[in-house]
Design a protein around this motif. Structure first.
Motif, PDB file in Angstrom:
ATOM      1  N   ASP A 227       0.812  -1.213   0.000  1.00 50.13           N
ATOM      2  CA  ASP A 227       0.000   0.000   0.000  1.00 50.13           C
ATOM      3  C   ASP A 227       0.849   1.268   0.000  1.00 50.13           C
ATOM      4  N   VAL A 228       2.168   1.111   0.201  1.00 48.12           N
ATOM      5  CA  VAL A 228       3.054   2.268   0.394  1.00 48.12           C
ATOM      6  C   VAL A 228       3.952   2.432  -0.829  1.00 48.12           C
ATOM      7  N   ASP A 229       3.897   3.611  -1.432  1.00 44.17           N
ATOM      8  CA  ASP A 229       4.755   3.933  -2.576  1.00 44.17           C
ATOM      9  C   ASP A 229       5.690   5.064  -2.149  1.00 44.17           C
ATOM     10  N   LEU A 230       6.883   4.686  -1.677  1.00 44.57           N
ATOM     11  CA  LEU A 230       7.815   5.688  -1.173  1.00 44.57           C
ATOM     12  C   LEU A 230       8.461   6.483  -2.294  1.00 44.57           C
ATOM     13  N   ASP A 231       8.595   5.898  -3.471  1.00 45.66           N
ATOM     14  CA  ASP A 231       9.199   6.622  -4.595  1.00 45.66           C
ATOM     15  C   ASP A 231       8.314   7.794  -5.024  1.00 45.66           C
ATOM     16  N   ASN A 232       7.004   7.559  -5.053  1.00 42.81           N
ATOM     17  CA  ASN A 232       6.066   8.620  -5.445  1.00 42.81           C
ATOM     18  C   ASN A 232       5.451   9.340  -4.248  1.00 42.81           C
ATOM     19  N   ALA A 284      -6.039   7.701  -1.350  1.00 42.94           N
ATOM     20  CA  ALA A 284      -4.596   7.917  -1.417  1.00 42.94           C
ATOM     21  C   ALA A 284      -4.252   9.126  -0.552  1.00 42.94           C
ATOM     22  N   VAL A 285      -3.163   9.002   0.222  1.00 42.54           N
ATOM     23  CA  VAL A 285      -2.754  10.067   1.137  1.00 42.54           C
ATOM     24  C   VAL A 285      -1.309  10.445   0.830  1.00 42.54           C
ATOM     25  N   PRO A 286      -1.015  11.741   0.635  1.00 45.09           N
ATOM     26  CA  PRO A 286       0.363  12.158   0.343  1.00 45.09           C
ATOM     27  C   PRO A 286       1.246  12.028   1.585  1.00 45.09           C
ATOM     28  N   LEU A 287       2.512  11.717   1.353  1.00 41.44           N
ATOM     29  CA  LEU A 287       3.462  11.565   2.449  1.00 41.44           C
ATOM     30  C   LEU A 287       4.429  12.749   2.456  1.00 41.44           C
ATOM     31  N   PRO A 288       4.503  13.509   3.547  1.00 39.19           N
ATOM     32  CA  PRO A 288       5.538  14.550   3.647  1.00 39.19           C
ATOM     33  C   PRO A 288       6.931  13.920   3.594  1.00 39.19           C
ATOM     34  N   GLY A 289       7.906  14.696   3.125  1.00 42.13           N
ATOM     35  CA  GLY A 289       9.259  14.189   2.974  1.00 42.13           C
ATOM     36  C   GLY A 289       9.825  13.515   4.221  1.00 42.13           C
ATOM     37  N   PRO A 290       9.728  14.145   5.418  1.00 40.66           N
ATOM     38  CA  PRO A 290      10.263  13.500   6.616  1.00 40.66           C
ATOM     39  C   PRO A 290       9.614  12.141   6.910  1.00 40.66           C
ATOM     40  N   LEU A 291       8.336  12.004   6.583  1.00 39.42           N
ATOM     41  CA  LEU A 291       7.681  10.710   6.805  1.00 39.42           C
ATOM     42  C   LEU A 291       8.188   9.661   5.827  1.00 39.42           C
ATOM     43  N   VAL A 292       8.500  10.079   4.609  1.00 38.33           N
ATOM     44  CA  VAL A 292       9.089   9.145   3.639  1.00 38.33           C
ATOM     45  C   VAL A 292      10.417   8.629   4.188  1.00 38.33           C
ATOM     46  N   VAL A 293      11.228   9.541   4.732  1.00 40.99           N
ATOM     47  CA  VAL A 293      12.518   9.146   5.313  1.00 40.99           C
ATOM     48  C   VAL A 293      12.306   8.188   6.468  1.00 40.99           C
ATOM     49  N   ARG A 296      11.303   4.733   5.159  1.00 44.05           N
ATOM     50  CA  ARG A 296      12.436   4.006   4.583  1.00 44.05           C
ATOM     51  C   ARG A 296      13.308   3.421   5.691  1.00 44.05           C
ATOM     52  N   SER A 297      13.574   4.236   6.714  1.00 40.77           N
ATOM     53  CA  SER A 297      14.375   3.767   7.844  1.00 40.77           C
ATOM     54  C   SER A 297      13.667   2.633   8.578  1.00 40.77           C
ATOM     55  N   HIS A 298      12.325   2.751   8.696  1.00 45.04           N
ATOM     56  CA  HIS A 298      11.547   1.711   9.366  1.00 45.04           C
ATOM     57  C   HIS A 298      11.616   0.392   8.593  1.00 45.04           C
ATOM     58  N   ARG A 299      11.561   0.452   7.276  1.00 47.94           N
ATOM     59  CA  ARG A 299      11.627  -0.770   6.468  1.00 47.94           C
ATOM     60  C   ARG A 299      12.986  -1.459   6.631  1.00 47.94           C
ATOM     61  N   GLU A 300      14.037  -0.661   6.705  1.00 50.35           N
ATOM     62  CA  GLU A 300      15.367  -1.238   6.919  1.00 50.35           C
ATOM     63  C   GLU A 300      15.474  -1.871   8.299  1.00 50.35           C
TER      64      GLU A 300
END
Length: 426
Positions: A227-232, A284-293, A296-300
């Protein structure tokens, strides 16, 4: 004039009226058909023909309007509520809605009004129940839940002809004001304090999704990586995580003696997630830049946990999981929120207050109503009502309004200073 004794030939569906050997007048009124398809007729008897004709006409009117009692023994309120909640409501409502109905029926309605016949239940019986509930310590909201359940169940009884009126629709539930507390959204300073503490914790992105975007608990815990598209930089909300429900798995031969949720061999009987119930909820909900970061860190971090756990890891597609994998429990998530508030030194509040906070921040930022509605998942028809409930006028907004009034009426602050100097010189 003597009353007629002679029977006449009747048309199909017409009531039969005749004088019986007992000296009383009798009628057989066609009322439709039984469950097995055989005709159903009601028998009436009165001392005079006029009284009987009046009663026949009244019953025929009820029949034609669909408000007459159906064949068989009249339902008691208890029997109807138990039948309704299990056989009528349960197959068509969500698990959470059913759970609320079931508790209201079992805990409040059946013990309180269950012995009444459903066709003789009066609004006063329900109003008396609500007063007794509050006297026993129940909040007005609990009485309202019982009231809404009764209104729905009895409405179905009326629709099916088991009762002529919906007593709950006529009853007055208690006022809610005394139980309602004004929700005060967290300030920007409080959100920043939470952010500092969140960054020290596991699943940190989970809390920022609530505070920044107003995601509901079920929506957040039901998120999957697909459900999560970090690239977009957006995510799609499609489903809700449900509260688990368990039954004993230990067997009657060797019962564990614990509640079902603590049984060592417990069996989950409720599905993990369900699709969102409204079209607006699927969004669909937009993700602010800090949340994208953060995501990504959470997935790692989750990948490292999976590798460290090895065979102990419970594989799932959920974004937020337990330390050994598998979906987070809503109850555990709630207690994590309470600990977060305490550790951050922020006042206590409900988890849902984070949603109020997010909505209010969006309004403060001047985000258009239509965009707010999509982010929050509000239906177009009820969006205005939801905005009134969730978007709060804060002190900074009031101060800004006061400054605008000042500039409009008294002019700019520098003009006021000049006027004061002129007055002093005079």
């Amino acid at each position: 004039m003597a009353e007629e004794k002679k029977r006449t030939r009747r048309a199909n569906g017409e009531s039969a009226i005749y004088l019986g050997k007992d000296g009383r007048w009798h009628a057989r009124v066609p009322m439709g058909y039984k469950d097995d398809g055989t005709p159903y007729r009601r028998h009436l008897t009165r001392p005079t023909r006029k009284e009987l004709v009046d009663e026949v006409r009244r019953l025929e009117k009820q029949r034609d309007e669909g408000s007459a009692r159906q064949p068989g023994k009249p339902w008691t309120v208890a029997k109807w509520l138990e039948h309704w909640v299990e056989n009528i409501a349960r197959p068509v409502v969500s698990e959470n809605t059913y759970a609320g109905y079931e508790v209201a029926v079992r805990v409040h309605l059946v013990p309180g009004i269950g012995r009444h016949r459903i066709d003789r239940l009066e609004p006063e019986h329900l109003e008396s129940l609500y007063r007794r509930m509050q006297s026993a310590g129940s909040k007005a909201g609990t009485a309202h839940q019982a009231h809404r359940t009764a209104r729905t169940a009895l409405g179905e009884a009326v629709r099916r002809g088991h009762a002529a009126k919906n007593a709950a629709a006529l009853a007055k539930p208690p006022r809610m004001e005394e139980d309602e507390t004004e929700v005060e959204p967290y300030s920007v300073d409080e959100v920043q304090s939470l952010l500092l503490e969140v960054n020290k914790r596991r699943n940190s992105a989970r809390w920022m999704l609530a505070l920044a975007l107003g995601l509901r608990q079920g929506e957040t815990l039901g998120l999957r990586w697909s459900d999560v598209d970090l690239d977009n930089e957006y995510l799609k909300l499609r489903r809700n995580r449900l509260r688990p429900k368990y039954e004993h798995g230990c067997g009657e031969a060797a019962p564990c003696g614990r509640k079902a949720g603590y049984c060592p061999a417990r069996v989950q009987v409720r599905r993990e997630t369900k699709n969102t119930k409204s079209r607006a909820g699927r969004r669909a909900v937009p993700l602010p830049g800090p949340l994208v970061v953060m995501l990504r860190s959470h997935r790692e971090a989750q990948a490292r946990e999976r590798a460290a756990a090895g065979n102990l890891w419970t594989e799932s597609e959920y974004v937020f999981t337990k330390p050994l994998g598998g979906p987070l429990s809503p109850n555990t998530d709630y207690h994590d929120w309470k600990r977060l508030l305490e550790d951050a030194g922020v006042r206590d509040g409900r988890l849902h207050d984070a949603r109020h906070t997010a909505g209010t921040v969006l309004m403060l930022l001047g985000v258009p109503d239509r965009v707010i509605d999509q982010i929050m998942g509000w239906e177009p028809g009820g969006a205005a009502r939801m905005r009134a409930r969730y978007l709060h006028v804060t002190d900074p907004m009031l101060k800004e309004a006061a400054r605008k009034i000042e500039r409009a009426i008294w002019g700019a602050p520098e003009n006021l200073a000049v006027d004061k100097d002129q007055d002093n010189e005079a």
